[in-house]
Design a protein around this motif. Structure first.
Motif, PDB file in Angstrom:
ATOM      1  N   ARG A  47      54.710  37.463  66.812  1.00 31.59           N
ATOM      2  CA  ARG A  47      53.877  37.365  65.609  1.00 31.59           C
ATOM      3  C   ARG A  47      52.548  38.086  65.804  1.00 31.59           C
ATOM      4  NH1 ARG A  47      54.769  33.428  62.028  1.00 31.59           N
ATOM      5  NH2 ARG A  47      52.625  32.733  62.102  1.00 31.59           N
ATOM      6  N   ALA A  50      53.438  41.558  65.074  1.00 34.97           N
ATOM      7  CA  ALA A  50      53.658  41.736  63.638  1.00 34.97           C
ATOM      8  C   ALA A  50      52.356  41.748  62.848  1.00 34.97           C
ATOM      9  CB  ALA A  50      54.559  40.622  63.110  1.00 34.97           C
ATOM     10  N   LEU A  52      50.832  38.770  62.210  1.00 36.70           N
ATOM     11  CA  LEU A  52      50.781  37.474  61.541  1.00 36.70           C
ATOM     12  C   LEU A  52      49.857  36.495  62.269  1.00 36.70           C
ATOM     13  CD1 LEU A  52      54.572  37.076  60.694  1.00 36.70           C
ATOM     14  CD2 LEU A  52      52.726  37.747  59.158  1.00 36.70           C
ATOM     15  N   ALA A  72      49.161  43.405  58.757  1.00 39.01           N
ATOM     16  CA  ALA A  72      50.605  43.393  59.006  1.00 39.01           C
ATOM     17  C   ALA A  72      51.320  44.491  58.242  1.00 39.01           C
ATOM     18  CB  ALA A  72      51.180  42.027  58.642  1.00 39.01           C
ATOM     19  N   ALA A  73      50.891  44.699  57.004  1.00 37.14           N
ATOM     20  CA  ALA A  73      51.591  45.650  56.144  1.00 37.14           C
ATOM     21  C   ALA A  73      51.447  47.080  56.643  1.00 37.14           C
ATOM     22  CB  ALA A  73      51.065  45.540  54.717  1.00 37.14           C
ATOM     23  N   ILE A  77      55.760  48.020  60.841  1.00 31.54           N
ATOM     24  CA  ILE A  77      56.785  47.135  61.389  1.00 31.54           C
ATOM     25  C   ILE A  77      57.522  46.434  60.251  1.00 31.54           C
ATOM     26  CG2 ILE A  77      55.604  46.674  63.577  1.00 31.54           C
ATOM     27  CD1 ILE A  77      55.450  43.993  61.052  1.00 31.54           C
ATOM     28  N   MET A  79      59.918  42.669  59.794  1.00 25.30           N
ATOM     29  CA  MET A  79      60.287  41.481  60.559  1.00 25.30           C
ATOM     30  C   MET A  79      61.410  40.725  59.868  1.00 25.30           C
ATOM     31  SD  MET A  79      57.819  38.776  62.311  1.00 25.30           S
ATOM     32  CE  MET A  79      58.306  37.150  62.845  1.00 25.30           C
ATOM     33  N   PHE A  81      62.952  37.047  59.793  1.00 23.86           N
ATOM     34  CA  PHE A  81      62.554  35.698  60.191  1.00 23.86           C
ATOM     35  C   PHE A  81      63.775  34.841  60.510  1.00 23.86           C
ATOM     36  CE2 PHE A  81      59.058  37.359  57.836  1.00 23.86           C
ATOM     37  CZ  PHE A  81      57.930  36.764  58.358  1.00 23.86           C
ATOM     38  N   SER A  83      64.215  31.867  59.532  1.00 20.08           N
ATOM     39  CA  SER A  83      64.614  31.177  58.294  1.00 20.08           C
ATOM     40  C   SER A  83      65.016  32.175  57.220  1.00 20.08           C
ATOM     41  CB  SER A  83      63.442  30.359  57.789  1.00 20.08           C
ATOM     42  OG  SER A  83      62.378  31.242  57.466  1.00 20.08           O
ATOM     43  N   ALA A  85      63.404  33.699  55.240  1.00 25.42           N
ATOM     44  CA  ALA A  85      62.244  33.805  54.350  1.00 25.42           C
ATOM     45  C   ALA A  85      62.513  34.701  53.154  1.00 25.42           C
ATOM     46  CB  ALA A  85      61.014  34.299  55.120  1.00 25.42           C
ATOM     47  N   LEU A  86      63.703  34.587  52.574  1.00 28.38           N
ATOM     48  CA  LEU A  86      63.982  35.343  51.343  1.00 28.38           C
ATOM     49  C   LEU A  86      63.223  34.689  50.199  1.00 28.38           C
ATOM     50  CD1 LEU A  86      67.823  35.881  51.718  1.00 28.38           C
ATOM     51  CD2 LEU A  86      65.961  37.411  52.362  1.00 28.38           C
ATOM     52  N   GLY A  99      58.616  44.886  48.755  1.00 32.24           N
ATOM     53  CA  GLY A  99      57.614  45.578  49.560  1.00 32.24           C
ATOM     54  C   GLY A  99      57.369  46.998  49.075  1.00 32.24           C
ATOM     55  N   ARG A 146      66.033  43.889  53.892  1.00 34.10           N
ATOM     56  CA  ARG A 146      64.638  43.948  53.485  1.00 34.10           C
ATOM     57  C   ARG A 146      63.795  44.665  54.542  1.00 34.10           C
ATOM     58  NH1 ARG A 146      61.815  38.360  51.909  1.00 34.10           N
ATOM     59  NH2 ARG A 146      61.947  38.044  54.141  1.00 34.10           N
ATOM     60  N   ARG A 150      62.134  49.320  54.459  1.00 34.18           N
ATOM     61  CA  ARG A 150      60.759  49.713  54.780  1.00 34.18           C
ATOM     62  C   ARG A 150      60.725  50.902  55.731  1.00 34.18           C
ATOM     63  NH1 ARG A 150      56.664  46.519  54.139  1.00 34.18           N
ATOM     64  NH2 ARG A 150      55.740  47.053  56.129  1.00 34.18           N
TER      65      ARG A 150
ATOM     66  N   ASP B 197      56.422  30.871  55.733  1.00 29.88           N
ATOM     67  CA  ASP B 197      56.958  32.196  56.088  1.00 29.88           C
ATOM     68  C   ASP B 197      57.215  33.061  54.852  1.00 29.88           C
ATOM     69  OD1 ASP B 197      59.222  30.955  55.202  1.00 29.88           O
ATOM     70  OD2 ASP B 197      60.156  30.804  57.174  1.00 29.88           O
ATOM     71  N   MET B 198      57.266  32.422  53.668  1.00 30.92           N
ATOM     72  CA  MET B 198      57.354  33.199  52.437  1.00 30.92           C
ATOM     73  C   MET B 198      56.116  34.091  52.309  1.00 30.92           C
ATOM     74  SD  MET B 198      59.978  32.716  50.682  1.00 30.92           S
ATOM     75  CE  MET B 198      60.430  31.030  50.631  1.00 30.92           C
ATOM     76  N   GLU B 200      54.183  34.926  54.810  1.00 37.10           N
ATOM     77  CA  GLU B 200      54.151  35.878  55.918  1.00 37.10           C
ATOM     78  C   GLU B 200      55.008  37.086  55.596  1.00 37.10           C
ATOM     79  OE1 GLU B 200      55.228  33.479  59.281  1.00 37.10           O
ATOM     80  OE2 GLU B 200      53.174  32.738  59.498  1.00 37.10           O
ATOM     81  N   ALA B 201      56.202  36.819  55.044  1.00 36.02           N
ATOM     82  CA  ALA B 201      57.070  37.921  54.644  1.00 36.02           C
ATOM     83  C   ALA B 201      56.347  38.780  53.604  1.00 36.02           C
ATOM     84  CB  ALA B 201      58.382  37.387  54.082  1.00 36.02           C
ATOM     85  N   SER B 203      53.168  39.151  53.188  1.00 33.91           N
ATOM     86  CA  SER B 203      52.035  39.905  53.723  1.00 33.91           C
ATOM     87  C   SER B 203      52.539  41.104  54.520  1.00 33.91           C
ATOM     88  CB  SER B 203      51.126  39.004  54.561  1.00 33.91           C
ATOM     89  OG  SER B 203      51.701  38.760  55.819  1.00 33.91           O
ATOM     90  N   ILE B 204      53.694  40.973  55.166  1.00 36.36           N
ATOM     91  CA  ILE B 204      54.286  42.147  55.807  1.00 36.36           C
ATOM     92  C   ILE B 204      54.718  43.153  54.745  1.00 36.36           C
ATOM     93  CG2 ILE B 204      56.289  42.953  57.124  1.00 36.36           C
ATOM     94  CD1 ILE B 204      56.019  40.537  58.878  1.00 36.36           C
ATOM     95  N   ASP B 205      55.175  42.628  53.595  1.00 34.39           N
ATOM     96  CA  ASP B 205      55.542  43.496  52.477  1.00 34.39           C
ATOM     97  C   ASP B 205      54.311  44.104  51.804  1.00 34.39           C
ATOM     98  OD1 ASP B 205      58.274  43.641  52.497  1.00 34.39           O
ATOM     99  OD2 ASP B 205      58.595  41.891  51.235  1.00 34.39           O
ATOM    100  N   GLY B 206      53.131  43.777  52.294  1.00 31.16           N
ATOM    101  CA  GLY B 206      51.920  44.418  51.795  1.00 31.16           C
ATOM    102  C   GLY B 206      51.282  43.742  50.596  1.00 31.16           C
ATOM    103  N   ARG B 211      48.623  39.260  44.447  1.00 32.68           N
ATOM    104  CA  ARG B 211      50.050  39.524  44.253  1.00 32.68           C
ATOM    105  C   ARG B 211      50.881  38.376  44.837  1.00 32.68           C
ATOM    106  NH1 ARG B 211      53.710  43.454  42.698  1.00 32.68           N
ATOM    107  NH2 ARG B 211      55.496  43.764  44.058  1.00 32.68           N
TER     108      ARG B 211
END
Ligand SMILES: Nc1ncnc2c1ncn2[C@@H]1O[C@H](COP(=O)(O)OP(=O)(O)O)[C@@H](O)[C@H]1O
Ligand SMILES: [Mg+2]
Lengths: 361, 307
Positions: A47, A50, A52, A72-73, A77, A79, A81, A83, A85-86, A99, A146, A150, B197-198, B200-201, B203-206, B211
């Motif tokens: 993390r 990443a 995070l 992070a964005a 990278i 990631m 998860f 779980s 995290a969808l 994204g 997903r 990217r 983690d939603m 977190e995902a 934030s990785i997605d920007g 948003r």
């Protein structure tokens, strides 16, 4: 050029230090697996890479650029998860395009990427579904999809298979390996499962208590574990650790005493107290003429796996020992067996747990 | 086996019945209350709404006359509808926004969160009470606290917000919005349900803060928003105490705070037109039912239910 460089990476939560200075360089296209027991800091390390978790100390570089302060964005990278995290309220398509839409990519380009990734993962037919209408394995693919769209320099996986059943886990493991071969991106994969680590990794990084115990190819880790922890962590059933004492010494040659059986080795110099002999169960043999005799073993329990026979028992001094025998051997509990092993495949660990280089004499 | 199946079952049925009886025994206080205090009065009010029942006369059947009058020739009914709809359509969304905003602030992991939660919840505990309505009157009166503050800060001499028919309803809406606590607590629980983690995902997605809010938080919160909206709407339609206290039961000035329930109350207990008041009550029931039904029908277009 390295893809990813960690220098003295540290993490503390308040006064509690979790990661104690990790140094690691990862080559482009390398598949690196972080493995270690639960709570050793694998996820925390991942993390931090990443973006995070803030990095408490040290430096992280991706493709040469310092990343500590980069969001992070913007680290290039992706990631996956544990779980998944969808986003539950979005279709599979939207989950994958979210994204890219955030990055204001042109619609046509987004569509192209999503469809290409869906094809690679064979989820084209699922694009209009919501995550709740998918099986665990399908969700897993969407989560990977997903990441793929990217087009990242580095893929990060945090125990991605742990929510799947055993059969699916093996299947998906193979697919992840294929994916890596196909797209050739750098991948960092966290697991506590040593089989996943052995099968997927170009290089395994064994972590314990926030430190790297050893980093090397799967076979290096298996054949020459740096210490007792690594030796015990990789391999199943676990390596046997048998207490031995030094019985005599003549220059380079040392005689070890294992429950009354003498073993002649060379290469042990420092502090002969608290030594132990590490032998993997699969390197033990029973009633064989080859190899070095290790004395007698009393079998207490036998497991027949069909292809293998696992014998649990103890030595004469009651130290427990496990032997994995090839094929179906008719061993009964209570039976006394004559153990042998190839000393070249055995290890000697000092009192601190470090492996000391030893040759059989 | 088959032979002794029958007596066996009979014994079984007996014990079942006895168990059921015990169950009904325990239920009986509630059942009694339900039939005597809820269903009975409801049924009789439905009957009365079709009569001209007053204080002095026995009920006389008039059919749908009361309803006809409500629909065609009752200016105060129209005034009450106006006030009530203004109140519902302004107070409910404002309260939702307020409750959500405060819940999000509190959800940031503030230190002393429990204190804040209690403080923000306090108005909801005491807010429905007569005492607070009386206090509210003091705040918005001509020489009330609000005007004193306005005077001190801007040298602005405010009117009596309560005595002015064009502002009086807004003081009541403000009072309602101030009691956002219970919706806020429910929002807070809803926010806690959204997996970290939603974000977190995302934030990785920007996705940035806003948003994330509009694309993750808000959609995932729609079931809670829906629940709160329905409850608040029904409550707002039924609101009574604040208007009663602030206008001294008149609904004034010039019917500007004549809540529907206040009008109903006046018809029944000031004018003693029980039949007509019963009809008004049933019209309110129909309005609330229609509103709720519409909400549920609309839900499938905007509420995201997970699993
Ligand atoms: N937010 C946090 N605050 C304090 N300690 C944490 C936090 N997150 C993780 N830890 C601790 O850090 C250690 C490593 O956690 P983690 O990286 O999740 O382990 P792993 O993924 O290897 O199982 C654990 O001992 C855990 O209790
Ligand atoms: Mg973990």
């Amino acid at each position: 050029m390295t893809s990813l460089a960690l220098t003295g990476i540290k993490k503390s939560y308040g006064a509690i230090d979790i990661i104690h200075g990790v140094d690691l360089a990862i080559e482009p296209g390398e598949f690196v697996v972080f493995v270690g027991p639960s709570g050793c800091g694998k996820s925390t390390l991942l993390r931090m890479i990443a973006g995070l978790e803030p990095i408490t100390g040290g430096e992280l570089r991706i493709a040469g650029a310092r990343m500590n302060e980069v969001s992070a964005a913007e680290r290039g990278i992706a990631m996956v998860f544990q779980s998944y995290a969808l986003y539950p309220h979005m279709s599979v398509y939207k989950n994958m395009s979210f994204g890219l839409e955030t990055a204001r990519m042109p619609k046509a380009e987004i569509d192209l990427r999503v469809r290409k990734a869906a094809e690679i993962l064979q989820i084209t037919k699922l694009l209009d579904r919501k995550p709740k209408q998918l099986s665990g394995g399908q969700r897993q693919r969407v989560a990977i999809g997903r990441a793929i769209v990217r087009d990242p320099q580095v893929f990060l996986f945090d125990e991605p298979l742990s929510n799947l059943d055993a059969e699916l886990r093996v299947q998906t493991r193979v697919e992840i390996a294929k994916l890596h071969a196909d797209i050739g991106a750098t991948m960092i994969y966290v697991t506590h499962d040593q089989v996943e680590a052995m099968t997927l990794a170009d290089r395994i990084v064994v972590l314990n208590g926030g430190r790297i115990e050893q980093a090397g190819t799967p076979l290096e880790i298996y054949n020459t574990p740096a210490n007792r922890f690594v030796a015990g962590f990789i391999g199943s059933p676990k390596m046997n650790f048998l207490n031995v004492s030094v019985d005599g010494r003549a220059g380079e040659a040392v005689t070890l005493d294992l429950a009354g059986t003498k073993l002649a080795v060379r290469g042990i110099d420092a502090r002969p107290e608290g030594l132990c002999l590490g032998v993997r169960p699969e390197h033990l043999d029973v009633g064989s003429d080859r190899g070095t005799p290790l004395g007698a073993m009393i079998a207490t329990h036998v497991e027949q796996l069909g292809g293998q026979t696992i014998v649990y028992g103890s030595l004469k001094d009651r130290q427990p020992i496990v032997a994995t025998l090839n094929g179906q051997k008719s061993v009964r509990a209570g039976e006394e067996l004559r153990l042998t092993a190839d000393l070249a495949q055995c290890h000697v660990f000092d009192a601190g747990g470090r492996r000391v280089a030893v040759q059989s004499a | 086996m088959l032979v002794d199946d029958v007596p066996h079952r009979r014994v079984h049925r007996w014990t079942h019945l006895r168990q059921h009886l015990a169950g009904y025994g325990f239920l009986s206080p509630w059942l009694l209350g339900f039939f005597v205090l809820t269903l009975g009065p409801a049924a009789s009010s439905l009957y009365l709404s079709l009569t001209d029942y007053g204080l002095m006369s026995a009920p006389r059947w008039v059919g749908a006359d009361n309803y006809m009058q409500i629909a065609t020739s009752d200016p105060r009914f129209r005034a009450a509808m106006n006030v009530t709809f203004t109140y519902v359509l302004l107070s409910v969304p404002l309260k939702l926004v307020f409750a959500l905003a405060v819940a999000i602030l509190l959800n940031r992991g503030l230190r002393g969160l429990n204190w804040f939660r209690a403080i923000f919840y306090l108005p909801s505990l005491i807010g429905g009470s007569v005492a607070i309505a009386v206090l509210w009157r003091q705040v918005f009166a001509g020489d009330g606290i609000l005007n004193q503050v306005l005077m001190a800060l801007f040298s602005y001499e405010g009117p009596s917000w309560i005595a002015n028919p064009s502002t009086s309803i807004y003081t009541l809406i403000a009072l309602a919005v101030w009691q956002f606590g219970s919706s806020m607590i429910i929002f807070l629980a809803g926010l806690r349900q959204i997996p970290q983690d939603m974000y977190e995902a995302a934030s990785i997605d920007g996705a940035g803060r806003s948003r994330q809010f509009f694309k993750i938080t808000l959609p995932l919160l729609t079931p809670v928003i829906f629940f709160n909206a329905v409850i608040l709407t029904i409550d707002a339609f039924k609101a009574f105490t604040p208007a009663f206290v602030i206008s001294d039961g008149t609904g004034g000035p010039i019917d500007s705070t004549l809540f529907y329930t206040l009008y109903l109350y006046q018809e029944a207990f000031t004018n003693f037109r029980f039949g007509y008041a019963s009809a008004l009550a049933w019209v309110l029931v129909a309005i609330i039912a229609a509103f709720t039904a519409l909400s549920f029908l609309s839900a499938k277009y905007w509420v995201h239910y997970d699993d």
